[in-house]
Write a protein that holds these residues in place. Structure first.
Motif, PDB file in Angstrom:
ATOM      1  N   SER A 101     -67.752 -46.098  64.941  1.00  0.00           N
ATOM      2  CA  SER A 101     -69.323 -45.667  64.443  1.00  0.00           C
ATOM      3  C   SER A 101     -69.219 -44.680  63.283  1.00  0.00           C
ATOM      4  N   VAL A 102     -68.052 -44.157  62.460  1.00  0.00           N
ATOM      5  CA  VAL A 102     -68.083 -43.027  61.636  1.00  0.00           C
ATOM      6  C   VAL A 102     -68.319 -44.279  60.312  1.00  0.00           C
ATOM      7  N   LEU A 103     -68.040 -45.306  60.491  1.00  0.00           N
ATOM      8  CA  LEU A 103     -68.195 -46.263  59.258  1.00  0.00           C
ATOM      9  C   LEU A 103     -69.007 -46.818  59.059  1.00  0.00           C
ATOM     10  N   VAL A 104     -69.707 -46.995  60.415  1.00  0.00           N
ATOM     11  CA  VAL A 104     -71.284 -47.859  60.298  1.00  0.00           C
ATOM     12  C   VAL A 104     -71.958 -46.340  59.969  1.00  0.00           C
ATOM     13  N   ALA A 105     -72.529 -45.475  60.519  1.00  0.00           N
ATOM     14  CA  ALA A 105     -72.655 -43.427  60.431  1.00  0.00           C
ATOM     15  C   ALA A 105     -73.059 -43.778  58.558  1.00  0.00           C
ATOM     16  N   ALA A 106     -71.953 -44.050  57.891  1.00  0.00           N
ATOM     17  CA  ALA A 106     -71.536 -43.309  56.799  1.00  0.00           C
ATOM     18  C   ALA A 106     -71.968 -44.549  55.981  1.00  0.00           C
ATOM     19  N   ALA A 107     -72.259 -46.005  56.386  1.00  0.00           N
ATOM     20  CA  ALA A 107     -72.606 -46.763  55.445  1.00  0.00           C
ATOM     21  C   ALA A 107     -74.244 -46.827  55.566  1.00  0.00           C
ATOM     22  N   LEU A 108     -74.886 -46.835  56.652  1.00  0.00           N
ATOM     23  CA  LEU A 108     -76.510 -46.100  56.641  1.00  0.00           C
ATOM     24  C   LEU A 108     -76.506 -45.102  56.196  1.00  0.00           C
ATOM     25  N   VAL A 109     -76.020 -44.115  56.251  1.00  0.00           N
ATOM     26  CA  VAL A 109     -76.182 -43.451  54.527  1.00  0.00           C
ATOM     27  C   VAL A 109     -76.449 -43.575  53.250  1.00  0.00           C
ATOM     28  N   GLY A 110     -75.103 -44.735  53.370  1.00  0.00           N
ATOM     29  CA  GLY A 110     -76.013 -45.193  51.405  1.00  0.00           C
ATOM     30  C   GLY A 110     -76.648 -45.803  51.297  1.00  0.00           C
ATOM     31  N   LEU A 111     -77.464 -46.971  52.242  1.00  0.00           N
ATOM     32  CA  LEU A 111     -78.416 -48.345  52.240  1.00  0.00           C
ATOM     33  C   LEU A 111     -79.381 -46.892  52.463  1.00  0.00           C
ATOM     34  N   THR A 112     -79.634 -45.138  52.394  1.00  0.00           N
ATOM     35  CA  THR A 112     -80.676 -45.382  53.075  1.00  0.00           C
ATOM     36  C   THR A 112     -81.037 -44.266  51.257  1.00  0.00           C
ATOM     37  N   GLN A 113     -80.140 -43.524  50.945  1.00  0.00           N
ATOM     38  CA  GLN A 113     -79.747 -42.711  50.110  1.00  0.00           C
ATOM     39  C   GLN A 113     -80.908 -43.115  49.152  1.00  0.00           C
ATOM     40  N   PRO A 114     -81.774 -41.961  48.785  1.00  0.00           N
ATOM     41  CA  PRO A 114     -82.575 -41.827  48.116  1.00  0.00           C
ATOM     42  C   PRO A 114     -82.477 -41.643  46.471  1.00  0.00           C
ATOM     43  N   PRO A 115     -82.943 -43.161  46.090  1.00  0.00           N
ATOM     44  CA  PRO A 115     -82.265 -43.828  43.942  1.00  0.00           C
ATOM     45  C   PRO A 115     -83.469 -42.436  43.414  1.00  0.00           C
ATOM     46  N   VAL A 116     -83.282 -41.235  43.541  1.00  0.00           N
ATOM     47  CA  VAL A 116     -84.338 -40.340  42.718  1.00  0.00           C
ATOM     48  C   VAL A 116     -84.404 -40.207  41.440  1.00  0.00           C
ATOM     49  N   GLY A 117     -82.502 -40.478  40.757  1.00  0.00           N
ATOM     50  CA  GLY A 117     -82.956 -40.878  38.891  1.00  0.00           C
ATOM     51  C   GLY A 117     -83.730 -41.996  38.426  1.00  0.00           C
ATOM     52  N   PRO A 118     -82.909 -43.085  39.359  1.00  0.00           N
ATOM     53  CA  PRO A 118     -83.996 -44.371  38.881  1.00  0.00           C
ATOM     54  C   PRO A 118     -85.255 -44.207  38.963  1.00  0.00           C
ATOM     55  N   LEU A 119     -85.785 -43.671  40.107  1.00  0.00           N
ATOM     56  CA  LEU A 119     -86.973 -43.889  40.376  1.00  0.00           C
ATOM     57  C   LEU A 119     -87.915 -42.787  39.737  1.00  0.00           C
ATOM     58  N   VAL A 120     -87.420 -41.436  38.951  1.00  0.00           N
ATOM     59  CA  VAL A 120     -88.475 -40.361  37.808  1.00  0.00           C
ATOM     60  C   VAL A 120     -88.047 -41.118  36.527  1.00  0.00           C
ATOM     61  N   ARG A 121     -87.099 -41.368  36.278  1.00  0.00           N
ATOM     62  CA  ARG A 121     -86.695 -42.473  34.987  1.00  0.00           C
ATOM     63  C   ARG A 121     -87.956 -43.511  34.766  1.00  0.00           C
ATOM     64  N   VAL A 122     -88.146 -44.525  35.889  1.00  0.00           N
ATOM     65  CA  VAL A 122     -89.245 -45.525  36.402  1.00  0.00           C
ATOM     66  C   VAL A 122     -91.113 -44.970  35.552  1.00  0.00           C
ATOM     67  N   HIS A 123     -90.368 -43.573  36.430  1.00  0.00           N
ATOM     68  CA  HIS A 123     -92.142 -42.841  36.632  1.00  0.00           C
ATOM     69  C   HIS A 123     -91.842 -41.932  35.018  1.00  0.00           C
ATOM     70  N   TRP A 124     -91.603 -41.350  34.769  1.00  0.00           N
ATOM     71  CA  TRP A 124     -91.781 -41.326  32.697  1.00  0.00           C
ATOM     72  C   TRP A 124     -92.286 -42.329  32.220  1.00  0.00           C
ATOM     73  N   SER A 125     -91.943 -43.706  32.218  1.00  0.00           N
ATOM     74  CA  SER A 125     -91.591 -44.441  31.483  1.00  0.00           C
ATOM     75  C   SER A 125     -93.380 -45.064  32.115  1.00  0.00           C
ATOM     76  N   ARG A 126     -93.709 -45.432  33.119  1.00  0.00           N
ATOM     77  CA  ARG A 126     -94.610 -45.305  33.788  1.00  0.00           C
ATOM     78  C   ARG A 126     -96.122 -44.376  32.360  1.00  0.00           C
ATOM     79  N   LEU A 127     -95.889 -42.917  32.659  1.00  0.00           N
ATOM     80  CA  LEU A 127     -96.391 -41.729  32.927  1.00  0.00           C
ATOM     81  C   LEU A 127     -97.102 -42.119  31.590  1.00  0.00           C
TER      82      LEU A 127
END
Length: 403
Positions: A101-127
């Protein structure tokens, strides 16, 4: 002057909120390690759970990026922030259950990690492209690299301050940051500079596979350097009888990188991104060798500070090249694929450095850094040679046709 001009584009409030929004990425894995270590009583399983989370982050990032390209940064960014809060809450509950259960929960945490760095870099490019402020893009990338490195100084410090309150406290602190910073930051994204998406039946622009694979491998090499330094400073701190100083030593590495990243905004425009890439790959090799020499001279703190200077400029070059090769309608997935190489490389670097540290101490662990950096330099030289010889990599401001 460049940073002052950048400040006026999104507004001053964008910057402090954006910095806080990326802190969960810097706290989450370490918080998981502490939580699972306390629940399981062993470092081996805790390390496995943290590794599962890291690999899931690398796998989930491109999926989140593809969804962001289709449905927008605001919608997907907010959804992943909420999902990550739920996943981390589930991890706290699962820490009292069985190991599966711990490993499944850890995997779900990783899968749902918000990729703030990539999102904001693309936002800068478009802006910036939408406002015809293309010249500010190197400054924006320099700021983002500086903010990333600073987050990996502040994030572990927050974890360290919260840990005495209980093993679940760092995870709960990560949840608070997601709710109070990451979610509001995702909702702050608007449609300025957004790219018109193709109709559902229209084929999307193919990804430039070969240059994208090259940038991915370049980021894997950078991640391996991170893993070597993390393991090396831990082994050094244990060997010197001050195990608690490992976090401080790694923070010094981040400080040097952050300062160098901020200075990249003032590099002359005639210093082309691909030439910066090769140059800073070479300095990364020198930084890795500095670690090995510093260990032999019993001057690891100074060596770590000097080695860190090579990191951010190299990563800024990778981000700049990735921004150029990315198709406008698939910019986010392109960026998240490249960023996904980081955690994979870190895991590989930690594994190899840990093996060498068992037999040769911190010096063995630090050897992995120049090895990985040399691979990065050879890749950069090969790409530059191909570009000069046949024009098959990057030409002008954008890439050639996808292969």
């Amino acid at each position: 002057m460049a940073y002052r001009s950048l400040l006026r584009v999104p507004g001053a409030g964008f910057f402090p909120l954006g910095f806080l929004a990326r802190l969960p990425y810097a706290t989450s894995t370490l918080a998981t390690l502490i939580l699972v270590r306390a629940a399981s009583g062993g470092y081996a399983f805790a390390g496995l759970a943290a590794a599962v989370q890291g690999v899931a982050t690398a796998v989930g990032g491109p999926v989140v990026g593809a969804l962001s390209d289709r449905h927008g940064h605001r919608c997907v960014g907010a959804a992943t922030a909420v999902a990550n809060v739920v996943a981390l809450t589930g991890l706290i509950a699962a820490s009292r259950a069985d190991r599966a259960s711990v490993l499944v929960a850890a995997a779900l945490v990783g899968l749902t990690q918000p990729p703030v760095g990539p999102l904001v870099r693309v936002h800068w490019s478009r802006l910036l492209h939408a406002r015809d402020r293309h010249a500010l893009m190197p400054t924006a990338l320099s700021y983002e690299a500086t903010a990333d490195e600073a987050s990996f100084v502040v994030g572990p410090a927050i974890v360290g301050l919260l840990t005495p309150l209980g093993p679940a406290a760092p995870t709960m602190g990560t949840i608070a940051l997601l709710a109070l910073a990451t979610l509001p930051f995702a909702l702050s994204f608007d449609r300025r500079g957004a790219v018109r998406q193709p109709a559902p039946k229209t084929s999307r622009t193919p990804l430039p596979r070969r240059p994208l694979a090259a940038m991915f491998l370049a980021m894997v090499a950078m991640g391996a350097v991170f893993g070597a330094v993390q393991t090396g400073v831990t082994a050094y701190a244990d060997g010197s009888g001050r195990p608690g100083s490992a976090g401080l030593l790694y923070a010094v590495f981040g400080v040097g990188s952050a300062v160098a990243g901020a200075a990249c905004a003032w590099l002359p425009s005639r210093f082309a991104p691909r030439h910066r890439y090769v140059t800073f790959a070479a300095t990364l090799v020198l930084g890795g060798l500095t670690l090995v020499v510093g260990d032999r001279l019993h001057a690891v703190p100074a060596a770590v500070a000097i080695a860190g200077i090579a990191v951010a400029p190299y990563m800024i070059s990778l981000y700049a090249l990735t921004e150029r090769l990315a198709p406008p309608d698939r910019a986010t997935v392109t960026m998240t694929i490249v960023c996904g190489g980081g955690p994979l490389g870190t895991a590989a670097g930690q594994a190899l450095a840990g093996f060498l540290a068992d037999g040769h101490g911190s010096g063995g662990a630090f050897l992995v850094a120049p090895m990985a950096a040399t691979a990065a330099l050879l890749l950069a030289l090969a790409l530059l040679s191909a570009d000069r010889g046949r024009g098959v990599w990057l030409v002008g401001d954008r890439t050639e046709a996808a292969t």
